[in-house]
Design a protein around this motif. Structure first.
Motif, PDB file in Angstrom:
ATOM      1  N   MET A   1       0.835  -1.174   0.000  1.00  0.00           N
ATOM      2  CA  MET A   1       0.000   0.000   0.000  1.00  0.00           C
ATOM      3  C   MET A   1       0.887   1.248   0.000  1.00  0.00           C
ATOM      4  O   MET A   1       1.926   1.249   0.621  1.00  0.00           O
ATOM      5  CB  MET A   1      -0.913   0.001   1.210  1.00  0.00           C
ATOM      6  CG  MET A   1      -1.834  -1.170   1.277  1.00  0.00           C
ATOM      7  SD  MET A   1      -3.404  -0.586   1.808  1.00  0.00           S
ATOM      8  CE  MET A   1      -4.278  -2.111   1.905  1.00  0.00           C
ATOM      9  N   SER A   2       0.428   2.290  -0.707  1.00  0.00           N
ATOM     10  CA  SER A   2       1.256   3.463  -0.927  1.00  0.00           C
ATOM     11  C   SER A   2       0.490   4.756  -0.699  1.00  0.00           C
ATOM     12  O   SER A   2      -0.726   4.795  -0.832  1.00  0.00           O
ATOM     13  CB  SER A   2       1.792   3.466  -2.357  1.00  0.00           C
ATOM     14  OG  SER A   2       2.509   2.291  -2.603  1.00  0.00           O
ATOM     15  N   HIS A   3       1.221   5.809  -0.406  1.00  0.00           N
ATOM     16  CA  HIS A   3       0.692   7.155  -0.202  1.00  0.00           C
ATOM     17  C   HIS A   3       1.076   7.997  -1.416  1.00  0.00           C
ATOM     18  O   HIS A   3       2.127   7.795  -2.009  1.00  0.00           O
ATOM     19  CB  HIS A   3       1.298   7.731   1.080  1.00  0.00           C
ATOM     20  CG  HIS A   3       0.849   9.112   1.394  1.00  0.00           C
ATOM     21  ND1 HIS A   3      -0.432   9.393   1.798  1.00  0.00           N
ATOM     22  CD2 HIS A   3       1.495  10.285   1.347  1.00  0.00           C
ATOM     23  CE1 HIS A   3      -0.539  10.708   1.992  1.00  0.00           C
ATOM     24  NE2 HIS A   3       0.616  11.265   1.731  1.00  0.00           N
ATOM     25  N   LEU A  50      -2.776   3.437  -1.084  1.00  0.00           N
ATOM     26  CA  LEU A  50      -3.261   2.993  -2.392  1.00  0.00           C
ATOM     27  C   LEU A  50      -2.879   1.541  -2.617  1.00  0.00           C
ATOM     28  O   LEU A  50      -1.740   1.150  -2.373  1.00  0.00           O
ATOM     29  CB  LEU A  50      -2.634   3.829  -3.507  1.00  0.00           C
ATOM     30  CG  LEU A  50      -3.118   5.250  -3.683  1.00  0.00           C
ATOM     31  CD1 LEU A  50      -2.270   5.944  -4.749  1.00  0.00           C
ATOM     32  CD2 LEU A  50      -4.576   5.270  -4.079  1.00  0.00           C
ATOM     33  N   GLU A  51      -3.822   0.763  -3.091  1.00  0.00           N
ATOM     34  CA  GLU A  51      -3.540  -0.611  -3.487  1.00  0.00           C
ATOM     35  C   GLU A  51      -2.692  -0.583  -4.751  1.00  0.00           C
ATOM     36  O   GLU A  51      -2.739   0.388  -5.522  1.00  0.00           O
ATOM     37  CB  GLU A  51      -4.841  -1.355  -3.769  1.00  0.00           C
ATOM     38  CG  GLU A  51      -5.748  -1.493  -2.566  1.00  0.00           C
ATOM     39  CD  GLU A  51      -5.202  -2.448  -1.512  1.00  0.00           C
ATOM     40  OE1 GLU A  51      -4.451  -3.376  -1.873  1.00  0.00           O
ATOM     41  OE2 GLU A  51      -5.517  -2.260  -0.334  1.00  0.00           O
ATOM     42  N   VAL A  83       1.279   1.997  -9.428  1.00  0.00           N
ATOM     43  CA  VAL A  83       1.623   1.844  -8.017  1.00  0.00           C
ATOM     44  C   VAL A  83       2.028   0.388  -7.811  1.00  0.00           C
ATOM     45  O   VAL A  83       1.295  -0.529  -8.188  1.00  0.00           O
ATOM     46  CB  VAL A  83       0.428   2.207  -7.101  1.00  0.00           C
ATOM     47  CG1 VAL A  83       0.688   1.788  -5.664  1.00  0.00           C
ATOM     48  CG2 VAL A  83       0.141   3.690  -7.188  1.00  0.00           C
ATOM     49  N   ALA A  84       3.201   0.188  -7.253  1.00  0.00           N
ATOM     50  CA  ALA A  84       3.677  -1.171  -6.972  1.00  0.00           C
ATOM     51  C   ALA A  84       3.786  -1.340  -5.464  1.00  0.00           C
ATOM     52  O   ALA A  84       2.779  -1.360  -4.779  1.00  0.00           O
ATOM     53  CB  ALA A  84       5.001  -1.426  -7.679  1.00  0.00           C
ATOM     54  N   ASP A  85       5.005  -1.351  -4.950  1.00  0.00           N
ATOM     55  CA  ASP A  85       5.172  -1.621  -3.527  1.00  0.00           C
ATOM     56  C   ASP A  85       5.933  -0.539  -2.774  1.00  0.00           C
ATOM     57  O   ASP A  85       6.285  -0.730  -1.625  1.00  0.00           O
ATOM     58  CB  ASP A  85       5.844  -2.975  -3.322  1.00  0.00           C
ATOM     59  CG  ASP A  85       7.203  -3.045  -3.998  1.00  0.00           C
ATOM     60  OD1 ASP A  85       7.615  -2.060  -4.637  1.00  0.00           O
ATOM     61  OD2 ASP A  85       7.854  -4.092  -3.887  1.00  0.00           O
ATOM     62  N   ALA A  86       6.179   0.617  -3.398  1.00  0.00           N
ATOM     63  CA  ALA A  86       6.850   1.703  -2.683  1.00  0.00           C
ATOM     64  C   ALA A  86       5.882   2.306  -1.665  1.00  0.00           C
ATOM     65  O   ALA A  86       4.679   2.365  -1.910  1.00  0.00           O
ATOM     66  CB  ALA A  86       7.324   2.773  -3.663  1.00  0.00           C
ATOM     67  N   PRO A  87       6.373   2.769  -0.523  1.00  0.00           N
ATOM     68  CA  PRO A  87       5.470   3.335   0.486  1.00  0.00           C
ATOM     69  C   PRO A  87       4.927   4.720   0.116  1.00  0.00           C
ATOM     70  O   PRO A  87       3.906   5.139   0.640  1.00  0.00           O
ATOM     71  CB  PRO A  87       6.346   3.414   1.735  1.00  0.00           C
ATOM     72  CG  PRO A  87       7.741   3.480   1.209  1.00  0.00           C
ATOM     73  CD  PRO A  87       7.752   2.694  -0.066  1.00  0.00           C
ATOM     74  N   TYR A 103       7.749  13.671 -13.851  1.00  0.00           N
ATOM     75  CA  TYR A 103       8.727  12.645 -13.546  1.00  0.00           C
ATOM     76  C   TYR A 103       8.301  11.987 -12.244  1.00  0.00           C
ATOM     77  O   TYR A 103       7.404  12.490 -11.550  1.00  0.00           O
ATOM     78  CB  TYR A 103      10.148  13.244 -13.414  1.00  0.00           C
ATOM     79  CG  TYR A 103      10.243  14.339 -12.388  1.00  0.00           C
ATOM     80  CD1 TYR A 103      10.631  14.055 -11.065  1.00  0.00           C
ATOM     81  CD2 TYR A 103       9.932  15.657 -12.705  1.00  0.00           C
ATOM     82  CE1 TYR A 103      10.695  15.058 -10.116  1.00  0.00           C
ATOM     83  CE2 TYR A 103      10.000  16.666 -11.753  1.00  0.00           C
ATOM     84  CZ  TYR A 103      10.384  16.361 -10.465  1.00  0.00           C
ATOM     85  OH  TYR A 103      10.444  17.347  -9.521  1.00  0.00           O
ATOM     86  N   ARG A 104       8.910  10.876 -11.912  1.00  0.00           N
ATOM     87  CA  ARG A 104       8.633  10.256 -10.630  1.00  0.00           C
ATOM     88  C   ARG A 104       9.498  10.933  -9.591  1.00  0.00           C
ATOM     89  O   ARG A 104      10.721  10.839  -9.602  1.00  0.00           O
ATOM     90  CB  ARG A 104       8.929   8.763 -10.663  1.00  0.00           C
ATOM     91  CG  ARG A 104       8.612   8.130  -9.322  1.00  0.00           C
ATOM     92  CD  ARG A 104       8.810   6.643  -9.324  1.00  0.00           C
ATOM     93  NE  ARG A 104       8.638   6.158  -7.965  1.00  0.00           N
ATOM     94  CZ  ARG A 104       8.750   4.894  -7.620  1.00  0.00           C
ATOM     95  NH1 ARG A 104       9.011   3.995  -8.539  1.00  0.00           N
ATOM     96  NH2 ARG A 104       8.588   4.530  -6.370  1.00  0.00           N
ATOM     97  N   GLY A 105       8.859  11.641  -8.703  1.00  0.00           N
ATOM     98  CA  GLY A 105       9.582  12.368  -7.664  1.00  0.00           C
ATOM     99  C   GLY A 105       9.860  11.482  -6.466  1.00  0.00           C
ATOM    100  O   GLY A 105       9.594  10.286  -6.472  1.00  0.00           O
ATOM    101  N   SER A 106      10.398  12.116  -5.435  1.00  0.00           N
ATOM    102  CA  SER A 106      10.703  11.359  -4.223  1.00  0.00           C
ATOM    103  C   SER A 106      10.066  12.011  -3.019  1.00  0.00           C
ATOM    104  O   SER A 106       9.570  13.083  -3.058  1.00  0.00           O
ATOM    105  CB  SER A 106      12.214  11.279  -4.025  1.00  0.00           C
ATOM    106  OG  SER A 106      12.766  12.567  -3.955  1.00  0.00           O
TER     107      SER A 106
END
Length: 106
Positions: A1-3, A50-51, A83-87, A103-106
């Motif tokens: 699950m992710s934020h 998020l699932e 969305v995969a498995d990053a928090p 872009y994919r931020g952090s």
């Protein structure tokens, strides 16, 4: 699950894009959550977690520019992502009336 968080920078003015309506949609196009960016152009969106799956952020850029009396080519910007498995996922948008990038931020 992710934020999930996002941030919009108006590249034409060099300032955060405040009060932009943003919707988070699932793979079927159903709105999962929605909100507006704050004065800093930032927004935490969606459920606390998020699932895994495919989602899209939809930014109402046409309304943002119309409120400023600026013509734009894009009535909205939709950014699909997985969305995969990053928090945590951060999906920023660099915006101008006739171009955008992300872009994919952090």
């Amino acid at each position: 699950m992710s934020h999930l968080t996002t941030h919009i920078l108006d590249g034409a003015t060099g300032s955060p894009a405040a009060d932009v309506e943003v919707a988070l949609r699932d793979a079927e196009g159903v709105v999962v959550a929605s909100g507006r960016t704050g004065t800093d152009g930032r927004l935490a969106l969606g459920p606390d977690a998020l699932e895994a799956g495919v989602y899209a952020l939809e930014f109402q850029t046409g309304a943002y520019f119309a409120a400023r009396g600026t013509a734009t080519f894009y009535p909205f910007v939709s950014i699909p992502f997985t969305v995969a498995d990053a928090p945590h996922y951060h999906v920023p948008l660099l915006l101008s009336p006739f171009a955008y990038s992300t872009y994919r931020g952090s």
